[in-house]
Each structure stands twice: as structure tokens, then as C-alpha cells.
Design a protein around this motif. Structure first.
Motif, PDB file in Angstrom:
ATOM      1  N   TYR A  17      54.425  33.243  32.015  1.00 11.81           N
ATOM      2  CA  TYR A  17      54.355  33.434  33.469  1.00 11.81           C
ATOM      3  C   TYR A  17      55.068  34.710  33.858  1.00 11.81           C
ATOM      4  O   TYR A  17      55.848  35.233  33.053  1.00 11.81           O
ATOM      5  N   PRO A  18      54.928  35.293  35.031  1.00  8.33           N
ATOM      6  CA  PRO A  18      53.966  34.885  36.052  1.00  8.33           C
ATOM      7  C   PRO A  18      52.568  35.384  35.718  1.00  8.33           C
ATOM      8  O   PRO A  18      52.414  36.251  34.863  1.00  8.33           O
ATOM      9  N   ASN A  19      51.590  34.848  36.383  1.00 10.97           N
ATOM     10  CA  ASN A  19      50.209  35.286  36.212  1.00 10.97           C
ATOM     11  C   ASN A  19      49.510  35.157  37.560  1.00 10.97           C
ATOM     12  O   ASN A  19      49.389  34.059  38.063  1.00 10.97           O
ATOM     13  N   PRO A  20      49.059  36.226  38.151  1.00  8.01           N
ATOM     14  CA  PRO A  20      49.094  37.609  37.639  1.00  8.01           C
ATOM     15  C   PRO A  20      50.513  38.170  37.589  1.00  8.01           C
ATOM     16  O   PRO A  20      51.412  37.649  38.229  1.00  8.01           O
ATOM     17  N   SER A  21      50.661  39.236  36.824  1.00  9.80           N
ATOM     18  CA  SER A  21      51.973  39.826  36.582  1.00  9.80           C
ATOM     19  C   SER A  21      51.935  41.312  36.886  1.00  9.80           C
ATOM     20  O   SER A  21      50.893  41.946  36.807  1.00  9.80           O
ATOM     21  N   GLU A  38      50.767  37.768  19.977  1.00 10.76           N
ATOM     22  CA  GLU A  38      49.784  38.826  19.808  1.00 10.76           C
ATOM     23  C   GLU A  38      49.116  39.035  21.160  1.00 10.76           C
ATOM     24  O   GLU A  38      48.549  38.100  21.716  1.00 10.76           O
ATOM     25  N   VAL A  39      49.210  40.247  21.682  1.00 11.06           N
ATOM     26  CA  VAL A  39      48.586  40.562  22.967  1.00 11.06           C
ATOM     27  C   VAL A  39      47.368  41.434  22.694  1.00 11.06           C
ATOM     28  O   VAL A  39      47.460  42.457  22.017  1.00 11.06           O
ATOM     29  N   THR A  40      46.223  40.997  23.213  1.00 10.25           N
ATOM     30  CA  THR A  40      44.958  41.678  22.990  1.00 10.25           C
ATOM     31  C   THR A  40      44.379  42.092  24.328  1.00 10.25           C
ATOM     32  O   THR A  40      44.436  41.315  25.289  1.00 10.25           O
ATOM     33  N   ASN A  41      43.822  43.298  24.399  1.00 13.04           N
ATOM     34  CA  ASN A  41      43.195  43.696  25.660  1.00 13.04           C
ATOM     35  C   ASN A  41      41.769  43.178  25.720  1.00 13.04           C
ATOM     36  O   ASN A  41      41.292  42.528  24.796  1.00 13.04           O
ATOM     37  N   ILE A  42      41.103  43.464  26.815  1.00 12.86           N
ATOM     38  CA  ILE A  42      39.817  42.840  27.084  1.00 12.86           C
ATOM     39  C   ILE A  42      38.735  43.292  26.096  1.00 12.86           C
ATOM     40  O   ILE A  42      37.748  42.594  25.901  1.00 12.86           O
ATOM     41  N   ILE A  43      38.936  44.432  25.450  1.00 15.16           N
ATOM     42  CA  ILE A  43      37.935  44.858  24.465  1.00 15.16           C
ATOM     43  C   ILE A  43      38.349  44.506  23.045  1.00 15.16           C
ATOM     44  O   ILE A  43      37.762  44.972  22.074  1.00 15.16           O
ATOM     45  N   GLY A  44      39.372  43.677  22.924  1.00 15.62           N
ATOM     46  CA  GLY A  44      39.710  43.126  21.620  1.00 15.62           C
ATOM     47  C   GLY A  44      40.690  43.929  20.797  1.00 15.62           C
ATOM     48  O   GLY A  44      40.921  43.614  19.637  1.00 15.62           O
ATOM     49  N   THR A  67      42.971  42.545  32.340  1.00 16.81           N
ATOM     50  CA  THR A  67      43.143  41.223  31.764  1.00 16.81           C
ATOM     51  C   THR A  67      43.526  41.341  30.297  1.00 16.81           C
ATOM     52  O   THR A  67      42.935  42.128  29.556  1.00 16.81           O
ATOM     53  N   TYR A  68      44.499  40.566  29.901  1.00 15.86           N
ATOM     54  CA  TYR A  68      44.961  40.537  28.514  1.00 15.86           C
ATOM     55  C   TYR A  68      44.980  39.102  28.028  1.00 15.86           C
ATOM     56  O   TYR A  68      45.154  38.174  28.816  1.00 15.86           O
ATOM     57  N   LEU A  69      44.800  38.939  26.732  1.00 17.88           N
ATOM     58  CA  LEU A  69      44.939  37.629  26.123  1.00 17.88           C
ATOM     59  C   LEU A  69      46.255  37.613  25.354  1.00 17.88           C
ATOM     60  O   LEU A  69      46.506  38.493  24.525  1.00 17.88           O
ATOM     61  N   VAL A  70      47.086  36.655  25.670  1.00 15.49           N
ATOM     62  CA  VAL A  70      48.375  36.522  25.006  1.00 15.49           C
ATOM     63  C   VAL A  70      48.298  35.286  24.114  1.00 15.49           C
ATOM     64  O   VAL A  70      48.197  34.166  24.598  1.00 15.49           O
ATOM     65  N   LYS A  71      48.298  35.519  22.817  1.00 14.76           N
ATOM     66  CA  LYS A  71      48.205  34.412  21.864  1.00 14.76           C
ATOM     67  C   LYS A  71      49.586  34.141  21.304  1.00 14.76           C
ATOM     68  O   LYS A  71      50.235  35.034  20.763  1.00 14.76           O
ATOM     69  N   VAL A  72      50.037  32.910  21.465  1.00 14.78           N
ATOM     70  CA  VAL A  72      51.335  32.497  20.951  1.00 14.78           C
ATOM     71  C   VAL A  72      51.069  31.501  19.833  1.00 14.78           C
ATOM     72  O   VAL A  72      50.334  30.537  20.023  1.00 14.78           O
ATOM     73  N   GLU A  81      46.712  32.467  26.298  1.00 18.83           N
ATOM     74  CA  GLU A  81      46.718  32.514  27.759  1.00 18.83           C
ATOM     75  C   GLU A  81      46.051  33.804  28.203  1.00 18.83           C
ATOM     76  O   GLU A  81      46.303  34.863  27.647  1.00 18.83           O
ATOM     77  N   ARG A  82      45.223  33.698  29.240  1.00 17.83           N
ATOM     78  CA  ARG A  82      44.601  34.876  29.817  1.00 17.83           C
ATOM     79  C   ARG A  82      45.493  35.343  30.972  1.00 17.83           C
ATOM     80  O   ARG A  82      45.702  34.602  31.919  1.00 17.83           O
ATOM     81  N   ILE A  83      46.013  36.548  30.842  1.00 21.09           N
ATOM     82  CA  ILE A  83      46.977  37.067  31.812  1.00 21.09           C
ATOM     83  C   ILE A  83      46.400  38.299  32.492  1.00 21.09           C
ATOM     84  O   ILE A  83      45.832  39.155  31.824  1.00 21.09           O
TER      85      ILE A  83
END
Length: 86
Positions: A17-21, A38-44, A67-72, A81-83
Motif C-alpha cells: 500500500y498505498p495504491n495508487p501511490s 520483483e517489480v515488473t512494468n506493464i510491458i513485462g 501500472t506496475y506488478l509487484v510480486k512478493v 499486486e497491481r499497483i
């Protein structure tokens, strides 16, 4: 009781959190363990990888908005999580 989704056994007890940030994300864990982020951007593309043992924050404010994907994950389970960074 809570509904149990057989399809996904997710890492529980993790809050991002927070989201949005505006760029700084807090990551809280209910239990201490070795976690891997691992944080991934929208194009992978992977933009950040970090190993953690307890609650922390990560600063994504230098990255582009979007938008980023945060994989824990720990050794067994993971949760993504989609952040939105704005």
C-alpha cells in the motif's frame, strides 16, 4: 469462514500500500521470513528486484508513472499486486 479459491494458493498476510501511490510503496508482512520482491512494468520488464526479511518500503518514484506488478514471494508461495504509480 472465508471462501477458499482452489485455483490460487496465495501468499497471505502481505500488504502492499498505498495504491495508487506517488512512488513509495509500503510492504508489510505478518510473519518474518525471507521474501523476494520483483517489480515488473506493464510491458513485462523487471525494474526492481529486492530480497527482504521484514516490513519495508520501496521507492518507485524514479520510474515512469503507470501500472506496475509487484510480486512478493517466499520459498513456497507468491502474490502479485497491481499497483498504479501516479
Amino acid at each position: 469462514g472465508q471462501g477458499f479459491n482452489v485455483e490460487e494458493e496465495l501468499l497471505s498476510g502481505v500488504s502492499v500500500y498505498p495504491n495508487p501511490s506517488t512512488g513509495v510503496l509500503n510492504i508489510d508482512f505478518e510473519s518474518n521470513d525471507n521474501y523476494y520482491i520483483e517489480v515488473t512494468n506493464i510491458i513485462g520488464e523487471i525494474v526492481l528486484v529486492k530480497e527482504l526479511e521484514s516490513n519495508t518500503s520501496i521507492d518507485l518514484s524514479s520510474f515512469e508513472k503507470g501500472t506496475y506488478l509487484v510480486k512478493v514471494s517466499n520459498s513456497e508461495l507468491s502474490k502479485t499486486e497491481r499497483i498504479v504509480i501516479e
